[in-house]
Every structure is written in C-alpha cells, then in structure tokens.
Design a protein around this motif. Structure first.
Motif, PDB file in Angstrom:
ATOM      1  N   SER A  84      42.382  49.312  39.190  1.00  0.00           N
ATOM      2  CA  SER A  84      43.438  50.122  39.766  1.00  0.00           C
ATOM      3  C   SER A  84      44.470  50.359  38.656  1.00  0.00           C
ATOM      4  N   PRO A  85      45.511  51.133  38.930  1.00  0.00           N
ATOM      5  CA  PRO A  85      46.502  51.364  37.868  1.00  0.00           C
ATOM      6  C   PRO A  85      47.103  50.092  37.281  1.00  0.00           C
ATOM      7  N   LEU A  86      47.194  49.032  38.072  1.00  0.00           N
ATOM      8  CA  LEU A  86      47.805  47.794  37.588  1.00  0.00           C
ATOM      9  C   LEU A  86      46.800  46.677  37.323  1.00  0.00           C
ATOM     10  N   LEU A  87      45.693  46.661  38.065  1.00  0.00           N
ATOM     11  CA  LEU A  87      44.878  45.463  38.124  1.00  0.00           C
ATOM     12  C   LEU A  87      43.420  45.738  37.783  1.00  0.00           C
ATOM     13  N   SER A  88      42.887  44.992  36.838  1.00  0.00           N
ATOM     14  CA  SER A  88      41.464  45.058  36.540  1.00  0.00           C
ATOM     15  C   SER A  88      40.743  43.994  37.351  1.00  0.00           C
ATOM     16  N   ARG A  89      39.459  44.167  37.510  1.00  0.00           N
ATOM     17  CA  ARG A  89      38.686  43.149  38.227  1.00  0.00           C
ATOM     18  C   ARG A  89      38.735  41.820  37.464  1.00  0.00           C
ATOM     19  N   GLU A  90      38.676  41.871  36.140  1.00  0.00           N
ATOM     20  CA  GLU A  90      38.713  40.636  35.341  1.00  0.00           C
ATOM     21  C   GLU A  90      39.981  39.845  35.613  1.00  0.00           C
ATOM     22  N   LEU A  91      41.112  40.545  35.688  1.00  0.00           N
ATOM     23  CA  LEU A  91      42.372  39.862  35.980  1.00  0.00           C
ATOM     24  C   LEU A  91      42.371  39.287  37.389  1.00  0.00           C
ATOM     25  N   LEU A  92      41.914  40.071  38.353  1.00  0.00           N
ATOM     26  CA  LEU A  92      41.921  39.624  39.743  1.00  0.00           C
ATOM     27  C   LEU A  92      41.030  38.406  39.959  1.00  0.00           C
ATOM     28  N   GLU A  93      39.893  38.356  39.282  1.00  0.00           N
ATOM     29  CA  GLU A  93      38.958  37.234  39.451  1.00  0.00           C
ATOM     30  C   GLU A  93      39.608  35.908  39.059  1.00  0.00           C
ATOM     31  N   GLU A  94      40.490  35.937  38.064  1.00  0.00           N
ATOM     32  CA  GLU A  94      41.193  34.716  37.654  1.00  0.00           C
ATOM     33  C   GLU A  94      42.492  34.519  38.420  1.00  0.00           C
ATOM     34  N   ARG A  95      43.154  35.623  38.747  1.00  0.00           N
ATOM     35  CA  ARG A  95      44.485  35.517  39.340  1.00  0.00           C
ATOM     36  C   ARG A  95      44.473  34.854  40.707  1.00  0.00           C
ATOM     37  N   ARG A  96      43.346  34.925  41.421  1.00  0.00           N
ATOM     38  CA  ARG A  96      43.309  34.299  42.746  1.00  0.00           C
ATOM     39  C   ARG A  96      43.546  32.793  42.658  1.00  0.00           C
ATOM     40  N   PHE A  97      43.280  32.189  41.490  1.00  0.00           N
ATOM     41  CA  PHE A  97      43.432  30.739  41.316  1.00  0.00           C
ATOM     42  C   PHE A  97      44.769  30.352  40.680  1.00  0.00           C
ATOM     43  N   ILE A  98      45.647  31.303  40.413  1.00  0.00           N
ATOM     44  CA  ILE A  98      46.768  31.047  39.510  1.00  0.00           C
ATOM     45  C   ILE A  98      47.678  29.913  39.982  1.00  0.00           C
ATOM     46  N   ALA A  99      48.046  29.905  41.267  1.00  0.00           N
ATOM     47  CA  ALA A  99      48.977  28.879  41.739  1.00  0.00           C
ATOM     48  C   ALA A  99      48.329  27.499  41.725  1.00  0.00           C
TER      49      ALA A  99
END
Length: 415
Positions: A210-225
């Motif tokens: 999407s304009p802000l988010l790549s799949r690669e980022l999202l796959e890791e970001r779900r675990f961030i907290a």
C-alpha cells in the motif's frame, strides 16, 4: 484442587469476552465510544455475568473502564467495580482483566504520548491488582497493541490522532513501555498473577504494498510490541533499522532488554472474515480465510515464542448456523493442533453478545444502525428502548463444548 496453573493443564479451556472499547474523548465529528454504555452493560452487568456463567464458560475476558475508575489522577472510584468483582467471585468466573482497551482517561493530555502515560497506566494496574487480589488473578496489560497503534498513531482516528510510520512508532513505544511497567507493578503486589498478552496478529496474501506499508514490513510489525516487551530488539532484529530511522534510540531499546518481561500466555485473536488482508491494486483488502488461517497464525506465534497459546478472540457476523459451523471448524483445528503437541489452552468466543461498530464514533446514526451480531447472545431493542439479551442457537452448542472440555479436565484430575 490442583496446584497446576490453569494454563499448564493439558486441556482446552472455554471462555467468552465482552467487547470493552472505551474512547471517552470527543471532538468535532468524533463522538464518545463506550461499548458498555452502548450495549447497556453498565445497567445489565449482573444479568450479563449470569449469562456468561450459564454458557459454561470458565473464564471471561472483561475490561475495566479506566477513565471512570480513575476520574482524577491517583483518585479511584471503586464503587461499581467492587460489585462486579464480587459477583464474579460468587459465580466462580475467572476474569482475564483487560486493563487497557484502547482509551485513556480524559485528564491524560495527549493520551498515549503523554510523557507520564507508562507510569500512570502501571500505577492504575497496580491499584487494581492490589484491591482485587482475591478475585482477579489474570491480567492483560494492554489489548491488541498493533491495532491500538494503528488507530491512534497511524490512521489518526483516535487520540492522540497521530499518523504515518512516525506516529505508529511513537505510540507503540509508549504502549510497550506501559505494558512492561504494568506487568512489573502487578507482579510486585500479586506475585502469583498470570499475564495474558493479546495480539491481533493478522495474515497477509499477495505481493505488493500500500502507499505506506509493504508486506515485508507488515509480516514483522505484527510482533513488534511482544518483541519489545520480551527484550528481543537488538541490532539484528529485522525492524531495528525501521525503528531507529524514526528516532528510536539504542538507549530506549536497551531499556527494554534490561527490563524484559515474559507473559505466561500468548493470546491470538482471529476472525475468519477479516484477520487476513490481501494486496489488491495498492490496497489491503480483508478476505475470508477459515481454519487454515487460524492454524497458520497460531503456528507463527508458537514457533516464535514457545509459550502456551490461547485463542483470545474469534467469532463472525452471520447466522447462528454459520457461527455453529465456525465453532465446529475452529474446534477441529485446535483439537488437531493439540494432538500434534501444540500447547493450545484456550478458546474464546468474542464478543459474547452484539457490539456497536467502532465507526459509530464518526457519524450521528443511532447505535442500532451500527450493531454487529457477532455474539451467541443477541441484543434486541424492546419497546422500552432496553436491549434484551436473547440467546441464539450457537449458545447451546458453545455450552456443550465448554462443559465437555471441563468434564474432560475433571476426569483427568480424578485419574
């Protein structure tokens, strides 16, 4: 009675949850969103808890309206909560307490990015644990941190109305710090407390971004907290460059490593109709994904953290027959995974009864126009404008499954 913690028992525990989003701040075009008020839970809480007990549920995910319990900094009004806690004790319901479900008190300027937010939320958590240590033994310091950071820090929908990567990261760092301090403060006054971390993990399909988010980022970001609070962020962490490029310092990451906490249970939230997103023409579109998606999400968390897993939310908007079919399918997935050795210890139908869509906040339509029938109990508006609680056919199916699981546990203990 066994001394084994419930989450280490070799069986599945059934529970339900009551939707408990609280966004008390109002603004032009943004009205207050308090699910307990909109569903009349404040008035009908006693009947609601009785229904939970009648469903066969062993536990209930239920949240405290922080903004009402602590109306001024350091001043608590326990009058309503005292009654609820006592009724839960009488019913023998294990409450997994949602301490923070998206909204902060009105007196906390700038909400989550207030410099004192982590200490204030931890102080509130400690006060709850201290007062109710004889009835509240299980705590979720903060529900769904990624969703919280999206709505408050990325999409500018809820206070403090930040946007973009920078907003998401600023809010996430504050949330995570608050989670660490809350767990530590509760453990200090309630050493036997159980901590249930609850994530809306999300799954992704398709290539693109999407304009802000790549799949690669999202796959890791779900675990961030969860990675932050357990001290996993070092220089080799995949998201380390992303965080530091947005101003997160090595000293901040070192603080998390030095103060790491570990939950006892990881809660995974999964909705077959919208947990999975697919990239379509630069947009992330929710797509249906049934039992296979549930298995995939559980495996991701189990492989990464090696801790007991509970499904802390699942349900769908549909007919009772569709809900029954999802209970059957998801139950089969969990049974198969348990047989394979996965430590899956909980199944939660959430929400227990109907809820008002969060989009209610952004217009002037009536709550009934935004009612979502997720539950095994439906809310039906009566002539007196009260919301009657009406069980649907899925209620009895849930009850049979819950009682069967409890009976299996009792038979196992007897042996």
């Amino acid at each position: 009675m066994s001394d084994t913690p419930w989450y280490l028992e070799d069986r599945l525990h059934y529970g339900v949850g009551i939707e408990d989003t609280f966004i008390p701040q109002e603004a032009v075009g943004h009205r207050k969103l308090d699910e307990y008020e909109l569903t009349q839970h404040y008035a009908r809480w006693r009947d609601d808890l009785d229904l939970v007990a009648e469903s066969g549920a062993e536990f209930v995910r239920w949240g405290i309206p922080w903004y009402l319990v602590e109306p001024r900094p350091g001043e608590f009004d326990w009058s309503w909560l005292d009654q609820v806690a006592e009724r839960m004790r009488e019913l023998g319901l294990r409450c997994i307490v949602d301490l923070m479900h998206y909204g902060t008190p009105l007196w906390l300027d700038n909400s989550f990015i207030n410099a004192r937010y982590p200490e204030r939320v931890a102080s509130y958590g400690r006060a709850v644990a201290e007062r109710y240590r004889d009835v509240f033994t299980d705590f979720t310091p903060l529900n769904e941190p990624v969703v919280n950071a999206e709505w408050c820090g990325e999409n500018a929908k809820w206070p403090p109305y930040l946007s973009g990567h920078d907003g998401f990261i600023k809010v996430t760092m504050q949330l995570a710090r608050g989670m660490v301090l809350t767990q530590r403060e509760i453990a200090a006054v309630h050493p036997d407390a159980t901590f249930v971390h609850v994530d809306a993990g999300f799954l992704y399909r398709g290539e693109g971004e999407s304009p802000l988010l790549s799949r690669e980022l999202l796959e890791e970001r779900r675990f961030i907290a969860l990675d932050l609070i357990t001290g996993r962020f070092d220089a080799d962490a995949p998201l380390h460059p992303w965080l530091t490029s947005h101003g997160v310092t090595e000293a901040e990451l070192q603080w998390f490593r030095e103060n790491a906490v570990t939950p006892d249970v990881i809660g995974v939230n999964y909705y077959p109709h919208f947990t999975t997103g697919e990239f379509v023409d630069g947009r992330l579109v929710p797509v249906r994904n049934d039992g296979g998606g549930l298995r995939t999400l559980i495996e991701l968390y189990a492989d990464r953290y090696g801790l007991p897993i509970a499904v802390t939310e699942t349900s769908l908007v549909g007919t009772p027959a569709e809900k029954i079919e999802w209970m059957r399918e998801s139950g089969e997935v969990l049974a198969a995974m348990r047989a394979e050795g996965h430590p899956i210890i909980g199944f939660t139908w959430f929400p227990f009864f109907s809820m008002v869509d969060w989009l209610y906040r952004f217009d002037q339509l009536k709550p009934d126009d935004w009612m979502l029938e997720f539950g095994i109990v439906e809310l039906v508006r009566g002539a007196d404008l009260g919301l009657e609680r009406v069980r649907n056919e899925a209620f009895d199916v849930f009850t049979r499954a819950a009682l069967d699981a409890r009976g299996a546990g009792e038979r196992s203990t007897a042996r």
